[in-house]
Design a protein around this motif. Structure first.
Motif, PDB file in Angstrom:
ATOM      1  N   ALA A 268       0.836  -1.204   0.000  1.00  0.00           N
ATOM      2  CA  ALA A 268       0.000   0.000   0.000  1.00  0.00           C
ATOM      3  C   ALA A 268       0.870   1.254   0.000  1.00  0.00           C
ATOM      4  CB  ALA A 268      -0.930  -0.009   1.201  1.00  0.00           C
ATOM      5  N   GLU A 269       1.928   1.243   0.784  1.00  0.00           N
ATOM      6  CA  GLU A 269       2.833   2.393   0.833  1.00  0.00           C
ATOM      7  C   GLU A 269       3.520   2.606  -0.507  1.00  0.00           C
ATOM      8  OE1 GLU A 269       6.797   3.895   3.295  1.00  0.00           O
ATOM      9  OE2 GLU A 269       5.585   2.230   4.055  1.00  0.00           O
ATOM     10  N   SER A 270       3.912   1.507  -1.157  1.00  0.00           N
ATOM     11  CA  SER A 270       4.592   1.640  -2.444  1.00  0.00           C
ATOM     12  C   SER A 270       3.650   2.161  -3.529  1.00  0.00           C
ATOM     13  CB  SER A 270       5.189   0.291  -2.868  1.00  0.00           C
ATOM     14  OG  SER A 270       4.173  -0.610  -3.280  1.00  0.00           O
ATOM     15  N   PHE A 271       2.331   1.928  -3.389  1.00  0.00           N
ATOM     16  CA  PHE A 271       1.349   2.436  -4.347  1.00  0.00           C
ATOM     17  C   PHE A 271       0.739   3.758  -3.887  1.00  0.00           C
ATOM     18  CE2 PHE A 271       1.279  -2.041  -5.732  1.00  0.00           C
ATOM     19  CZ  PHE A 271       1.422  -1.854  -7.098  1.00  0.00           C
ATOM     20  N   LYS A 272       1.337   4.379  -2.853  1.00  0.00           N
ATOM     21  CA  LYS A 272       0.923   5.691  -2.351  1.00  0.00           C
ATOM     22  C   LYS A 272      -0.514   5.669  -1.837  1.00  0.00           C
ATOM     23  CE  LYS A 272       4.054   8.040  -5.559  1.00  0.00           C
ATOM     24  NZ  LYS A 272       4.184   9.024  -6.668  1.00  0.00           N
ATOM     25  N   MET A 273      -0.862   4.584  -1.133  1.00  0.00           N
ATOM     26  CA  MET A 273      -2.175   4.463  -0.529  1.00  0.00           C
ATOM     27  C   MET A 273      -2.070   4.708   0.967  1.00  0.00           C
ATOM     28  SD  MET A 273      -3.464   1.055  -2.586  1.00  0.00           S
ATOM     29  CE  MET A 273      -5.040   0.968  -1.726  1.00  0.00           C
ATOM     30  N   ARG A 432      18.562   3.274  -8.737  1.00  0.00           N
ATOM     31  CA  ARG A 432      17.897   4.559  -8.520  1.00  0.00           C
ATOM     32  C   ARG A 432      16.880   4.522  -7.381  1.00  0.00           C
ATOM     33  NH1 ARG A 432      17.750   4.407 -14.391  1.00  0.00           N
ATOM     34  NH2 ARG A 432      15.583   3.703 -14.302  1.00  0.00           N
ATOM     35  N   LEU A 433      16.638   3.322  -6.804  1.00  0.00           N
ATOM     36  CA  LEU A 433      15.616   3.199  -5.765  1.00  0.00           C
ATOM     37  C   LEU A 433      16.121   3.706  -4.420  1.00  0.00           C
ATOM     38  CD1 LEU A 433      14.082  -0.329  -6.483  1.00  0.00           C
ATOM     39  CD2 LEU A 433      13.095   1.894  -7.019  1.00  0.00           C
ATOM     40  N   PRO A 434      15.254   4.351  -3.622  1.00  0.00           N
ATOM     41  CA  PRO A 434      15.633   4.717  -2.247  1.00  0.00           C
ATOM     42  C   PRO A 434      15.790   3.454  -1.398  1.00  0.00           C
ATOM     43  CG  PRO A 434      13.299   5.163  -2.638  1.00  0.00           C
ATOM     44  CD  PRO A 434      13.891   4.798  -3.971  1.00  0.00           C
ATOM     45  N   VAL A 439       9.304  -1.338  -2.169  1.00  0.00           N
ATOM     46  CA  VAL A 439       9.032  -1.305  -3.600  1.00  0.00           C
ATOM     47  C   VAL A 439       8.318  -2.586  -3.982  1.00  0.00           C
ATOM     48  CG1 VAL A 439      10.025  -1.173  -5.906  1.00  0.00           C
ATOM     49  CG2 VAL A 439      11.049   0.132  -4.046  1.00  0.00           C
ATOM     50  N   ALA A 440       7.303  -2.474  -4.830  1.00  0.00           N
ATOM     51  CA  ALA A 440       6.560  -3.645  -5.292  1.00  0.00           C
ATOM     52  C   ALA A 440       7.201  -4.190  -6.561  1.00  0.00           C
ATOM     53  CB  ALA A 440       5.111  -3.278  -5.554  1.00  0.00           C
ATOM     54  N   VAL A 441       7.334  -5.501  -6.636  1.00  0.00           N
ATOM     55  CA  VAL A 441       7.823  -6.165  -7.838  1.00  0.00           C
ATOM     56  C   VAL A 441       6.745  -7.130  -8.314  1.00  0.00           C
ATOM     57  CG1 VAL A 441       9.028  -7.943  -6.492  1.00  0.00           C
ATOM     58  CG2 VAL A 441       9.681  -7.548  -8.872  1.00  0.00           C
ATOM     59  N   TYR A 451       2.100  -9.528  -6.834  1.00  0.00           N
ATOM     60  CA  TYR A 451       3.034  -8.503  -6.404  1.00  0.00           C
ATOM     61  C   TYR A 451       3.650  -8.900  -5.067  1.00  0.00           C
ATOM     62  CZ  TYR A 451       2.263  -4.684  -9.750  1.00  0.00           C
ATOM     63  OH  TYR A 451       2.245  -3.889 -10.862  1.00  0.00           O
ATOM     64  N   LEU A 452       4.930  -8.661  -4.917  1.00  0.00           N
ATOM     65  CA  LEU A 452       5.640  -8.843  -3.659  1.00  0.00           C
ATOM     66  C   LEU A 452       6.367  -7.539  -3.340  1.00  0.00           C
ATOM     67  CD1 LEU A 452       7.137 -12.397  -4.250  1.00  0.00           C
ATOM     68  CD2 LEU A 452       5.139 -11.838  -2.883  1.00  0.00           C
ATOM     69  N   ALA A 453       6.595  -7.268  -2.073  1.00  0.00           N
ATOM     70  CA  ALA A 453       7.238  -6.010  -1.662  1.00  0.00           C
ATOM     71  C   ALA A 453       8.584  -6.303  -1.002  1.00  0.00           C
ATOM     72  CB  ALA A 453       6.347  -5.236  -0.707  1.00  0.00           C
ATOM     73  N   PHE A 454       9.587  -5.458  -1.272  1.00  0.00           N
ATOM     74  CA  PHE A 454      10.908  -5.606  -0.678  1.00  0.00           C
ATOM     75  C   PHE A 454      11.541  -4.231  -0.512  1.00  0.00           C
ATOM     76  CE2 PHE A 454      11.643  -5.417  -5.206  1.00  0.00           C
ATOM     77  CZ  PHE A 454      12.768  -4.599  -5.313  1.00  0.00           C
ATOM     78  N   LYS A 455      12.618  -4.183   0.269  1.00  0.00           N
ATOM     79  CA  LYS A 455      13.444  -2.993   0.391  1.00  0.00           C
ATOM     80  C   LYS A 455      14.846  -3.350  -0.088  1.00  0.00           C
ATOM     81  CE  LYS A 455      10.959  -0.893   4.279  1.00  0.00           C
ATOM     82  NZ  LYS A 455      11.044  -0.390   5.681  1.00  0.00           N
ATOM     83  N   ALA A 456      15.281  -2.701  -1.157  1.00  0.00           N
ATOM     84  CA  ALA A 456      16.603  -3.002  -1.735  1.00  0.00           C
ATOM     85  C   ALA A 456      17.701  -2.559  -0.778  1.00  0.00           C
ATOM     86  CB  ALA A 456      16.751  -2.305  -3.071  1.00  0.00           C
ATOM     87  N   ARG A 457      18.819  -3.326  -0.806  1.00  0.00           N
ATOM     88  CA  ARG A 457      19.957  -2.998   0.058  1.00  0.00           C
ATOM     89  C   ARG A 457      21.080  -2.400  -0.756  1.00  0.00           C
ATOM     90  NH1 ARG A 457      19.982  -8.647   3.544  1.00  0.00           N
ATOM     91  NH2 ARG A 457      18.019  -8.288   4.625  1.00  0.00           N
TER      92      ARG A 457
END
Length: 457
Positions: A268-273, A432-434, A439-441, A451-457
């Protein structure tokens, strides 16, 4: 002694506040039936002896082995029990699909001990419902209510034949509504704590007014017996299925042509909801009603035909009961904006088998930020997945991808709403990702997408 007297008075008051089920049972039990079936098991469906082993004739173990394994290579007959209820005086009876599945003979026994051979009018595996007909008149029939009016915490009563004990009565409360169970996309189950056991299947669930509000279908159990979680098919859903079985012998369901999933907080956060709600579209099938209406991967369906969609489980039952060719207004969230669309519902096709995905590591590229080995899809994989771009996961290492649930063989199609062209493009986008934002993939897995969500390192 004063405290004892007060305790006794409070106990009496509490007992007086409990419902009395005697009148309900007297009025409704005559319309509840016991169903026994004889089923033929073909040799391939029966338990098999270990390879090379035969049942020794004349052995002390011969009867025991034949009890468990039958006469090898010869069709066997088994018998099972269930419940049902009469919905019309001329002999129509509702039960579960799994009660009468593959039955060679169906016997219906009434409370007054009369027995009838029943004809199977129609059966629907997706809803686990079946309609039977016996040749009789002036039969006692149940009164039909509505599950829509049920409230969580309300008393309900089940009557059935657990373990063959005819017309057993159990009571409890509605624990939840709209439950989605694995493999049952088209039924928003009523969850209760009414004691349900083998043999109760297909029996009615009554409210205190003596109206049928559900069809008892399954339990959640780790032991095979009742553990406090039982599920009933809402009678409103059942009536729609029953009417179709009666008029056309099968069930035709509406079809949208999307694969959907719930949104997590991170998605939801990644889709600005502001919060997770709605049904997130993970795949739009080609030439489907959704594709023709302009629905896109990454859209979140928040309203269907005027009905707000809070969870993805709410959508399939609504689509399933929509008449084919009806045009339905829907609302989706797309890139933070609400967009109204009109979709013409199609007919649900038969499900195709899932494709197998190759898991080789030739020419794989290591994506350190995710902990993945990926490769551009081969010509065979592009044909199998029906795509021209994206990257195939060859191996999952320790890291964000593993934590998000990405698997070897998955095809990664998008980061958020941006398509992934190839492995090099994936690396450029990740750079380029924060680092502190989810982020949703978009992942394609066999014929499914999610869709799955992750935080890139």
């Amino acid at each position: 002694m004063g405290w004892l007297w007060l305790w006794l008075l409070s106990g009496c008051a509490l007992a007086e506040g409990l419902p009395d089920f005697t009148g309900l049972v007297e009025q409704t039990s005559q319309a509840v039936v016991n169903i026994s079936t004889a089923k033929k098991l073909e040799p391939e469906d029966m338990p098999q002896l270990p390879e090379g082993m035969e049942i020794p004739e004349g052995s002390p173990l011969e009867d025991l082995l034949k009890h468990f394994f039958g006469q090898q290579g010869v069709p066997q007959e088994t018998r099972s029990l269930g419940s049902g209820f009469i919905v019309s005086a001329d002999g129509y009876i509702v039960t579960n699909h799994h009660v009468v599945k593959n039955a060679a003979e169906i016997i219906v026994r009434l409370q007054d001990r009369r027995e009838f051979v029943a004809k199977l009018v129609g059966s629907d595996a997706k809803s686990d419902l079946a309609l039977l007909k016996v040749e009789a008149q002036d039969l006692p029939a149940v009164r039909i209510g509505s599950a829509n009016n049920l409230k969580v915490g309300e008393w309900v009563v089940a009557i059935g034949s657990p373990f063959g004990f005819d017309h057993s009565v159990t009571a409890g409360i509605v624990s939840a509504k709209g439950r989605s169970l694995p493999g049952d996309n088209y039924v928003p189950f009523i969850q209760t704590d009414v004691a349900i056991n083998p043999g109760n299947s297909g029996g009615p669930l009554f409210n205190l007014a003596g109206e049928v509000v559900g069809v008892n279908s399954q339990i959640y159990s780790r032991t095979g017996g009742f553990m406090g979680l039982s599920f009933a098919i809402p009678i409103d859903i059942a009536l729609e299925v029953i009417n179709q079985l009666k008029t056309q012998g099968k069930v035709i369901r509406g079809w949208l042509g999307v694969q959907i999933q719930d949104l997590t907080r991170e998605l939801a956060e990644s889709f600005k909801m502001s919060r997770p709600y709605g049904a997130l579209i993970a795949q739009v099938l080609p030439n489907s009603p959704a594709a023709q209406a302009g629905l896109q991967v990454g859209d979140v369906i928040v309203e269907y035909d005027g009905q707000p969609i809070e969870t993805s489980a709410m959508l399939p039952p609504l689509v399933g009961v929509t008449p084919v060719s009806k045009s339905v207004p829907i609302k989706v969230l797309r890139e933070g904006r609400t967009l109204p669309l009109l979709v013409k519902i199609g007919e649900l096709p038969e499900k195709t088998e899932e494709s197998a995905v190759a898991q080789v590591e030739e020419d794989a590229v290591k994506i350190q930020a995710l902990g993945l080995l990926v490769a551009n899809p081969s010509a065979e994989e592009r044909a199998r997945f029906q795509v021209e771009q994206g990257v195939v996961v060859r191996r999952v290492l320790a890291g964000p991808a593993s934590e998000a649930g990405i698997r070897a063989g998955d095809l990664l199609l998008r980061l958020g709403t941006v398509p992934i062209r190839d492995a090099a493009d994936l690396e450029r986008q990740l750079a380029r990702l924060p680092k502190d934002k989810p982020v949703a993939v978009l992942v394609k897995r066999g014929e499914d997408s999610l869709y799955l969500a992750f935080k890139a390192r």
